[in-house]
Design a protein around this motif. Structure first.
Motif, PDB file in Angstrom:
ATOM      1  N   GLN A  61       1.262  -1.184  -0.490  1.00 39.53           N
ATOM      2  CA  GLN A  61      -0.016   0.169  -0.012  1.00 39.53           C
ATOM      3  C   GLN A  61       0.948   1.001   0.111  1.00 39.53           C
ATOM      4  N   THR A  62       1.208   2.013  -0.802  1.00 40.37           N
ATOM      5  CA  THR A  62       1.597   3.288  -1.672  1.00 40.37           C
ATOM      6  C   THR A  62       1.022   4.217  -0.043  1.00 40.37           C
ATOM      7  N   ASN A  63      -0.217   4.485  -0.048  1.00 40.61           N
ATOM      8  CA  ASN A  63      -0.386   5.348   0.708  1.00 40.61           C
ATOM      9  C   ASN A  63      -1.235   5.152   2.460  1.00 40.61           C
ATOM     10  N   SER A  99      -6.586  10.951 -10.380  1.00 38.99           N
ATOM     11  CA  SER A  99      -5.991  11.171  -9.888  1.00 38.99           C
ATOM     12  C   SER A  99      -4.719  10.754 -10.916  1.00 38.99           C
ATOM     13  N   LYS A 159      -3.176  15.681  -1.675  1.00 37.27           N
ATOM     14  CA  LYS A 159      -3.080  14.408  -1.050  1.00 37.27           C
ATOM     15  C   LYS A 159      -2.203  15.247  -0.235  1.00 37.27           C
ATOM     16  N   ASN A 182      -3.578  11.297   4.932  1.00 37.80           N
ATOM     17  CA  ASN A 182      -3.953  10.353   4.693  1.00 37.80           C
ATOM     18  C   ASN A 182      -5.030   9.764   4.933  1.00 37.80           C
ATOM     19  N   ASN A 188      -9.234   8.893   4.772  1.00 37.79           N
ATOM     20  CA  ASN A 188     -10.257   8.582   3.600  1.00 37.79           C
ATOM     21  C   ASN A 188     -11.002   8.553   3.240  1.00 37.79           C
TER      22      ASN A 188
END
Lengths: 156, 391
Positions: free
Chosen positions: A99-101, B76, B259, B262, B264
């Protein structure tokens, strides 16, 4: 209390090129699969891998595309229904799984901040980095609890 | 029925039972909710309270705002790279293909006013990702065709919302300035204001939401915070006469591209959207005016047929430009026949914005959606089979 004082410094990290086989071999003796940090050659943190990330790889359709689609009935992951073939052990590498995020925290932050991030992101562990983004350790709920127990005299 | 809360309870419970039943025969829940709406609507069993029916515009604005927000995350750089050029070309052409063909046929053959033709054309560009995903899962399809099909349905609704917002702005301007001398000039200025303004406020609200997100402490706060900003965007767009769809899409796109955090936001709102989606589809079904059905016979057939031609032709053209294999070019359009949520939402907006012709648009779209949702998945299955990708 600062994270640097309570974090676990002995951490097993993997590289982007590590195969699925090597990844599993590294952790098969553990009680459960931990949150594994992924680093570059210079020790810069570039991603994390959880047990869920590994399972997602074996889904029949790409989940990353599906998350943007409205009204799709959610498909619960069925461990017994994953498409697994022997060659995946070597063909699948960490770069495909990670997972890069991801969430990380600086080593000079307070443990309260680490606790807040864990609650907010519903994670039990977070990788710890220095000013340059290099991996220096991991902090988990258990580390915070140990620090509190030590402070209150429950343990020595 | 007058008891609104009892009616809401019945809608949710029947929705639950209906979707279970219809999932057993391999149709998506969306179809179940829509059929349920028709059955319990005022034309048949009359179990939906008048107050709920009257709030259809309110519910559809919120649900479409949420959908547009969620679709915004497609824009994105990472996602556009992931889905690849063939998907972008094919999806652009199949959406534009249906839009242009249906508009022209309605205008030139059916001799309908241009603004009405434009609205039908724009709605026809939508597909039904949920139905396609269900078929892909069921057939366990794997390969280039399945990957491209999934990518195309994932991004198609984004093109549809953009096309619909453009067409709606044009249609409104045309309908409002029909007798003016400055006709074309006013149309262009109005449309630019509605679209440009939507993009700008969406992006600015995204900047605000991103900046203040550092104060969020828990998942519950994240949900409240995200919903608050989405509703704020919807409300402000309505107040300033900007496109709600584009503003919410722009909000989603800005949050995914900035961004700065982090967090969501998109996952957070997923916790509450299933019951709202259910209500939205049931209301769409309940709004169907059955007596109008007999008037739409020919229009409905023309819409059904030419939307399919537009999709197949557009996908073929897009595939040719993207240089994909002959099989993909030939059969991909057949996988795009289902039509559902976004088309219904757009039709509901058209219904409330154009009271005179809105009923005709909405009834045609609901009736054709039912047909497309029943026939479409079968066509998708055949397309996957012809492409040789059924596991």
């Amino acid at each position: 209390m600062k994270i640097l004082e309570v974090m676990t410094q002995k951490v097993i990290a993997v590289k982007r090129s590590t195969s699925l086989f090597e990844l599993i071999e590294s952790f098969r003796s553990f009680h459960s699969f931990p949150l594994v940090p992924v680093t570059e050659e210079n020790n810069n943190l570039v991603g994390t891998i959880s047990f869920r990330n590994i399972m997602e790889t074996f889904r029949s359709t790409s989940q990353k595309i599906l998350i943007t689609i409205p009204f799709v009935d959610k498909e619960e992951l069925d461990l017994f229904d994953l498409e697994i073939t022997p060659e995946m052990g070597t063909l699948c590498i960490v770069d495909d799984l990670m997972q890069t995020n991801f969430v990380s925290i600086k080593q000079d932050a307070d443990i309260e901040e680490a606790h807040r991030l864990m609650q907010l992101h519903r994670q039990e562990q977070i990788p710890v980095v220095d000013e340059e983004g290099k991996l220096v350790g991991m902090i988990g709920m258990f580390d915070i609890l140990l620090a509190l127990f030590r402070e209150k005299g429950v343990i020595k | 029925m007058n008891n609104t809360i009892l009616s809401l309870g019945l809608i949710l419970l029947f929705g639950f039972i209906f979707s279970r039943i219809i999932n057993k025969i391999k149709f998506p829940s969306v179809t179940a909710y829509l059929l349920l709406g028709i059955i319990i609507g005022p034309c048949l069993f009359n179990l939906v309270s008048g107050e709920i029916i009257a709030s259809s515009g309110f519910v559809s604005n919120i649900v479409l705002g949420l959908i547009a927000f969620s679709i915004g995350q497609n824009f994105s750089r990472e996602n556009l790279r992931r889905i690849g050029k063939p998907v972008i070309w094919i999806s652009l052409f199949e959406a534009a293909g249906a839009w242009i063909l249906v508009t022209l046929v309605f205008f030139l053959i059916l001799r309908k006013p241009f603004y009405l033709s434009l609205l039908f054309g724009a709605i026809s560009s939508a597909t039904a990702p949920a139905a396609t995903v269900m078929v892909l899962r069921e057939t366990r399809a794997k390969g280039r065709f399945a990957d491209i099909l999934l990518g195309v349905v994932a991004i198609d609704d984004a093109w549809c919302l953009i096309i619909f917002a453009l067409s709606l702005a044009l249609a409104k301007a045309m309908a409002a300035h029909i007798s003016s001398n400055l006709f074309i000039f006013k149309i262009i200025i109005n449309s630019i204001l509605q679209i440009g303004g939507a993009f700008i406020i969406g992006w600015l609200i995204g900047l605000l939401a991103s900046y203040f997100s550092k104060y969020i402490r828990t998942q519950t706060e994240l949900l409240i915070y995200s919903l608050g900003f989405i509703f704020f965007t919807i409300g402000l767009s309505i107040l300033m006469h900007f496109s709600v769809l584009l503003a919410c899409m722009s909000l989603g796109a800005s949050l995914i591209n900035l961004k700065r955090t982090n967090l969501n936001f998109f996952d957070a709102i997923k916790a509450i959207d299933p019951p709202l989606y259910l209500l939205f589809f049931v209301l769409a079904g309940a709004n169907l005016e059955l007596p109008l059905l007999k008037n739409i016979g020919f229009i409905g057939i023309i819409y059904l047929v030419f939307r399919i031609f537009g999709k197949i032709g557009g996908a073929y053209l897009g595939g040719t430009i993207a240089k994909v294999s002959h099989k993909i070019r030939r059969y991909l359009g057949f996988g795009l026949i289902p039509q559902a949520g976004v088309a219904l939402g757009c039709a509901l907006i058209a219904k409330s914005d154009f009271p005179l012709v809105g009923g005709l648009i909405f009834t045609t779209i609901v009736a054709t959606t039912v047909i497309y949702e029943l026939v479409g998945p079968i066509c998708t299955k055949i397309a996957i089979e012809k492409a040789g990708e059924i596991s």
